[in-house]
Enzyme design. Structure first.
Site, PDB file in Angstrom:
ATOM      1  N   HIS A 158      31.524  32.893  54.278  1.00 61.23           N
ATOM      2  CA  HIS A 158      31.900  31.488  54.562  1.00 61.23           C
ATOM      3  C   HIS A 158      31.170  30.959  55.804  1.00 61.23           C
ATOM      4  O   HIS A 158      31.792  30.595  56.807  1.00 61.23           O
ATOM      5  CB  HIS A 158      33.424  31.352  54.728  1.00 61.23           C
ATOM      6  CG  HIS A 158      33.919  29.963  54.455  1.00 61.23           C
ATOM      7  ND1 HIS A 158      35.127  29.681  53.843  1.00 61.23           N
ATOM      8  CD2 HIS A 158      33.351  28.751  54.697  1.00 61.23           C
ATOM      9  CE1 HIS A 158      35.289  28.376  53.744  1.00 61.23           C
ATOM     10  NE2 HIS A 158      34.208  27.778  54.256  1.00 61.23           N
ATOM     11  N   GLU A 192      40.060  34.779  51.272  1.00 62.86           N
ATOM     12  CA  GLU A 192      39.150  35.182  52.350  1.00 62.86           C
ATOM     13  C   GLU A 192      39.948  35.735  53.531  1.00 62.86           C
ATOM     14  O   GLU A 192      41.045  35.256  53.795  1.00 62.86           O
ATOM     15  CB  GLU A 192      38.330  33.983  52.799  1.00 62.86           C
ATOM     16  CG  GLU A 192      37.437  33.456  51.682  1.00 62.86           C
ATOM     17  CD  GLU A 192      36.705  32.174  52.062  1.00 62.86           C
ATOM     18  OE1 GLU A 192      36.814  31.715  53.215  1.00 62.86           O
ATOM     19  OE2 GLU A 192      36.023  31.626  51.179  1.00 62.86           O
ATOM     20  N   ARG A 248      34.634  25.863  47.759  1.00 61.30           N
ATOM     21  CA  ARG A 248      35.846  26.638  47.998  1.00 61.30           C
ATOM     22  C   ARG A 248      35.983  27.677  46.894  1.00 61.30           C
ATOM     23  O   ARG A 248      35.758  27.385  45.716  1.00 61.30           O
ATOM     24  CB  ARG A 248      37.084  25.732  47.989  1.00 61.30           C
ATOM     25  CG  ARG A 248      37.257  24.862  49.220  1.00 61.30           C
ATOM     26  CD  ARG A 248      37.616  25.686  50.455  1.00 61.30           C
ATOM     27  NE  ARG A 248      37.880  24.860  51.622  1.00 61.30           N
ATOM     28  CZ  ARG A 248      36.971  24.516  52.526  1.00 61.30           C
ATOM     29  NH1 ARG A 248      35.718  24.901  52.400  1.00 61.30           N
ATOM     30  NH2 ARG A 248      37.319  23.784  53.580  1.00 61.30           N
TER      31      ARG A 248
HETATM   32  C1  GLV Z   1      34.083  24.467  55.683  1.00 61.30           C
HETATM   33  O1  GLV Z   1      34.250  25.138  54.714  1.00 61.30           O
HETATM   34  C2  GLV Z   1      34.464  23.096  55.766  1.00 61.30           C
HETATM   35  O2  GLV Z   1      35.180  22.589  54.891  1.00 61.30           O
HETATM   36  O3  GLV Z   1      34.039  22.448  56.728  1.00 61.30           O
END
Ligand code: GLV
Length: 344
Positions: free
Chosen positions: A289, A270, A241
Site C-alpha cells: 500500500h 492489510e 482498495r
Molecule cells: C490511500 O490509499 C489513499 O486513499 O489516499
C-alpha cells in the site's frame, strides 16, 4: 467563534510541517507513534474532548467513535479514499469530513505504472530467479513477458488517478479505454480514452487497472466471473482498495493463468504477511500500500489534512470537503465552510 484554541486528536505523528501547522492554532493531543496505529480503546479515549480529529486509513471512524466524541465537529482524513469513515453517520451528527485528493494523484499513477511494467516484464520474478541462482544461459524464451507499448489500457474508475494513469498511456502509444459509473467527457477530452461497458473493457484490455473508490456498489466487483472475461495475456493492477477484488478468486485465476499476471498495492485485509497465497505466485507483484508513498506527497497529504482541520475549526473555507453538500442540505454547517467548497 471562541478565542480558545480548539482541541484536536491526531492518530499518528505526521511529517513536521503538518504538526507545526496544527500546533499554531490547536491544542494537539497525539498518538505519538509513527508506525503503530492507535489501539481502539486509546483512540476512543483520545477523542473524548476533541473538536477535530485527524485520522489515517488505519482508523475506523464510525458511530462508536462519534458517540465517544460528543464535541467533534470535523474529521480530516489523511487519504483520498474515505471508506474507513462512516460519512453518513458523520453527516447525521453534523460532523464535517474532508479528504486529501489531488496532491497524491500523479504519485499514485506512477505506482500503477510501476506495477504494470513490473508485472508485464516479470521484473520481480527475474530478480528472484537471479537470487535463487537459477539464471541459466540466455535462451530465446527466457523470462518472456508482454508488451506495454502499443497495447490496450483499460482503466476502471474515471477519477483523477484513473485520468493520470490513462494520460501516461499516451506516451506508450496505447489504445485507451475506461469504465466508470457515468461517462466522463472531461476525461475523454483530456486523454482521448473511450468509454466501454465494464465487461467489454475486461474483454478488450491488455492491462486492466482499477482506480475506483470502495463503496457498497464496488465491493467485490472483480471476481472469478470478471477474471474469466479477461485475456489470458492480460495484466491486472489494483491501486485502489483491496476489497474491490474477491482475493481468493484472484488467487485461483492467477494460478489458472487468466489474467496472466497481476500487480497489487492493496489487499482485502492489510497488512498481509509472507504466508499470503498471492506471494506464492510467480506472476503476482505485491507491494505494501505505497501508492502515495513519496516523502513529498505524504507531506502534502498530511499538510492538506491539517489545513482542512484548522479551516473547519476556525470557520475558514475548507479546501477539500467530502460531505459539505449533504450537510448543507440538512441545514447543518457554517456558511463560511461553503465558500471554500470546491469540486476537486
Ligand atoms: C490511500 O490509499 C489513499 O486513499 O489516499
Amino acid at each position: 467563534m471562541s478565542s480558545a484554541r480548539p482541541t484536536v486528536y491526531v492518530t499518528r505523528r505526521l511529517p513536521e510541517p503538518a504538526m507545526r501547522l496544527l500546533a499554531e492554532t490547536c491544542l494537539v493531543s497525539l498518538w505519538d507513534e509513527v508506525e503503530r496505529p492507535v489501539p481502539r480503546d486509546k483512540f476512543l479515549r483520545g477523542v473524548a474532548s476533541a473538536e477535530g480529529l485527524l485520522s489515517l486509513l488505519t482508523e475506523r471512524v464510525d458511530a462508536e467513535v462519534l458517540a465517544a466524541a460528543p464535541r467533534l465537529r470535523v474529521v480530516a482524513n489523511m487519504a483520498v479514499g474515505y471508506d474507513n469513515i462512516d460519512v453518513a453517520a458523520c453527516t447525521a451528527r453534523g460532523v464535517l469530513v474532508t479528504n486529501t485528493p489531488d496532491v497524491l494523484t500523479e504519485t499514485t499513477a506512477d505506482l500503477a505504472w510501476a506495477l504494470m511494467l513490473a508485472a508485464a516484464r516479470r521484473i520481480v520474478e527475474g530478480q528472484r530467479m537471479i537470487e535463487a541462482g537459477a539464471w541459466g544461459p540466455w535462451h530465446p524464451l527466457q523470462m518472456v513477458g508482454v508488451d506495454v507499448y502499443g497495447a490496450t489500457l483499460g482503466v476502471v474508475g474515471a477519477g483523477r488517478i484513473g485520468g493520470a494513469v490513462l494520460r501516461r498511456g499516451r506516451g506508450f502509444a496505447m489504445r485507451l479505454l475506461y469504465h466508470n459509473r457515468h461517462p466522463a467527457p472531461a476525461l475523454e477530452a483530456a486523454t482521448g480514452a473511450v468509454y466501454r461497458p465494464f465487461e467489454d473493457l475486461l474483454r478488450e484490455s491488455d492491462f486492466v487497472v482499477v482506480t475506483a473508490p470502495l463503496t457498497p456498489a464496488t465491493r467485490g466487483m472483480l471476481g472469478a466471473r470478471e477474471f474469466a472475461l479477461m485475456r489470458d495475456t492480460a495484466v491486472f493492477v489494483n491501486v485502489a482498495r483491496g476489497p474491490l477484488v474477491r482475493e481468493d478468486e484472484l488467487v485461483a485465476a492467477l494460478r489458472a493463468g487468466r489474467p496472466r499476471a497481476a500487480g497489487l498495492d492493496v489487499f482485502e485485509r492489510e497488512p498481509i504477511g509472507p504466508e499470503h497465497p498471492l506471494l506464492s505466485l510467480p506472476n503476482c507483484v505485491c507491494v505494501p500500500h505505497i501508492g502515495s508513498a513519496t516523502l513529498t506527497t505524504r507531506t502534502r497529504m498530511a499538510t492538506l489534512a491539517a489545513e482542512n482541520l484548522v479551516a473547519a475549526l476556525t470557520g475558514r473555507p475548507l479546501l477539500t470537503p467530502v460531505n459539505l453538500t449533504e450537510l448543507a442540505a440538512l441545514g447543518r454547517g457554517a456558511p463560511s465552510w461553503e465558500r471554500g467548497a470546491t469540486d476537486r
